[in-house]
Scaffold this motif. Structure first.
Motif, PDB file in Angstrom:
ATOM      1  N   THR A  80       0.436  -5.036  -1.035  1.00 23.16           N
ATOM      2  CA  THR A  80       1.099  -4.009  -1.847  1.00 23.16           C
ATOM      3  C   THR A  80       1.357  -4.451  -3.279  1.00 23.16           C
ATOM      4  O   THR A  80       1.565  -3.628  -4.163  1.00 23.16           O
TER       5      THR A  80
ATOM      6  N   ASP B  20       5.757   1.731  -5.163  1.00 21.85           N
ATOM      7  CA  ASP B  20       5.111   2.945  -4.650  1.00 21.85           C
ATOM      8  C   ASP B  20       4.253   2.638  -3.436  1.00 21.85           C
ATOM      9  O   ASP B  20       4.220   3.413  -2.474  1.00 21.85           O
ATOM     10  N   ASN B  21       3.544   1.519  -3.475  1.00 20.15           N
ATOM     11  CA  ASN B  21       2.710   1.141  -2.333  1.00 20.15           C
ATOM     12  C   ASN B  21       3.541   0.926  -1.073  1.00 20.15           C
ATOM     13  O   ASN B  21       3.154   1.324   0.030  1.00 20.15           O
TER      14      ASN B  21
ATOM     15  N   ASN C 291       5.058   4.283   0.227  1.00 20.11           N
ATOM     16  CA  ASN C 291       4.072   5.117   0.920  1.00 20.11           C
ATOM     17  C   ASN C 291       4.040   4.825   2.413  1.00 20.11           C
ATOM     18  O   ASN C 291       3.800   5.720   3.223  1.00 20.11           O
ATOM     19  N   TRP C 292       4.277   3.559   2.777  1.00 13.48           N
ATOM     20  CA  TRP C 292       4.313   3.196   4.199  1.00 13.48           C
ATOM     21  C   TRP C 292       5.659   3.551   4.826  1.00 13.48           C
ATOM     22  O   TRP C 292       5.726   4.129   5.906  1.00 13.48           O
TER      23      TRP C 292
ATOM     24  N   LYS D 289       6.463   7.258   5.711  1.00 10.92           N
ATOM     25  CA  LYS D 289       5.682   7.925   6.748  1.00 10.92           C
ATOM     26  C   LYS D 289       6.526   8.226   7.977  1.00 10.92           C
ATOM     27  O   LYS D 289       6.156   9.046   8.810  1.00 10.92           O
TER      28      LYS D 289
END
Length: 353
Positions: A159, A344-345, A348-349, A352
């Motif tokens: 990430t 942000d990376n 994103n996980w 979820k």
């Protein structure tokens, strides 16, 4: 229904500030809690943000012999039980761990409660806490691509570093005003980490008379390391630790002398600050900072000095060389891949769930 997240990590600011970066992004939409140690730096940093904080028992995980090794496993077990029941009460959707010895009981407590756990490793080589925690985690995020080789392939996600947005918004003039410095003389920022760095502190102060002929020096020397005899030295400011003013201080700085903790050096990279890195030596660490510094030097982002052999003259020479060639370092850092999208990376996980 508002989603809930629990953060953990502590022992040093490096295990806390990335969590704060993520907290800033989630605070408007998620219910946030933090589980940490009773007396660690994380407690102060987190409670200053108004985050609900739960303190647990935590024993230090050591790679060397110490009589405390015989009783600390019982502290870890107590921490696991405390974490288990605390998490059962909070009922978070997800746990995020930044490492440090306090995180292990929380990660295991989360696993026992069947709560998804994500952890982040900043260094090329993992700390003992994350070596244990990865067995109970859904995914492990890494800052350095090289770190992936140390973990199960199916769990690793590259990430990058979680860089605090606030650091990218510093104001140079506010920084100079806070420091009481002039605008026509370069500022050298010296950082030894939140716990300080004895050798760096000593060598900077020995070299100070010569440094002050060219630079203004702001010295973050760690808790209990203020030298009151230097309080009234023109062009020199010393602090144990700077928190909310740090973005402005960084903006005002022309170059940096620092340890080589991953979070810090990626922040300097994102800000394109020329740096002289003095990693923790092997006698004081597992060698992670040495590898971090080596990676940055090979990419042309910094110069590296050896803590074991460091002298005031060598430090002075290194500062002069890096400042002289500062635009070359800045150009290489500017050409590096995006270094500011780590948050942000990771989000994103996390989001979820």
């Amino acid at each position: 229904m508002v989603k809930k997240i629990v953060f953990t990590g502590g022992g040093s600011a490096g295990h806390v500030t990335p969590n704060l970066a993520l907290i800033d992004k989630l605070k408007d939409d998620w219910e946030i809690a933090y589980i940490g140690s009773k007396e660690g730096i994380e407690r102060t940093l987190v409670q200053d943000r108004g985050i609900k904080y739960y303190a647990i028992s935590s024993g230090k995980l050591r790679r060397y012999f110490d009589m405390k090794n015989f009783k600390d496993p019982f502290k870890v077990l107590a921490g696991v039980m405390q974490s288990f029941f605390t998490l059962r009460k909070i009922k978070p959707d997800v746990i995020f761990s930044k490492g440090g010895f306090v995180s292990v009981p929380v990660v295991i407590g989360g696993w026992l409660n069947r709560i998804p756990v994500y952890i982040h490793e900043s260094d090329i080589t993992p700390g003992l806490a994350n070596r244990i925690a990865v067995n109970f985690a859904a995914k492990l995020f890494v800052t350095f691509e090289e770190a992936a080789a140390n973990f199960p392939k199916e769990k690793v996600i590259h990430t990058g570093a979680p860089i605090r947005d606030s650091l990218l918004k510093g104001d140079k003039l506010k920084g100079l005003q806070f420091l009481g410095f002039r605008n026509d003389k370069p500022v050298l920022l010296v950082m030894g980490g939140s716990l300080g760095a004895k050798k760096i502190n000593e060598m900077i102060r020995e070299a100070l008379p010569k440094l002050l002929t060219t630079y203004q020096v702001v010295h973050l020397c760690g808790k209990g390391n203020i030298d009151t005899d230097l309080d009234n030295t023109a062009g020199y400011r010393q602090f144990e630790y700077v928190n909310k003013e740090l973005p402005d201080v960084l903006a005002a700085s022309s170059l940096i002398v620092s340890r080589a903790g991953s979070n810090a050096i990626f922040e300097f990279l994102a800000l394109k600050k020329p740096m002289i890195l003095i990693p923790l030596p092997l006698r004081s660490s597992r060698g992670d900072q040495i590898l971090n510094a080596k990676s940055f030097r090979e990419r042309g982002f910094c110069e590296v000095l050896d803590d074991d052999t460091l002298t005031a003259d060598e430090l002075l020479s290194g500062v002069q060389q890096v400042y002289r060639d500062r635009y070359d370092y800045i150009d290489r850092m500017a050409a590096a891949p995006n270094t500011t999208n780590g948050i942000d990376n990771i989000l994103n996980w996390i989001t979820k769930h």
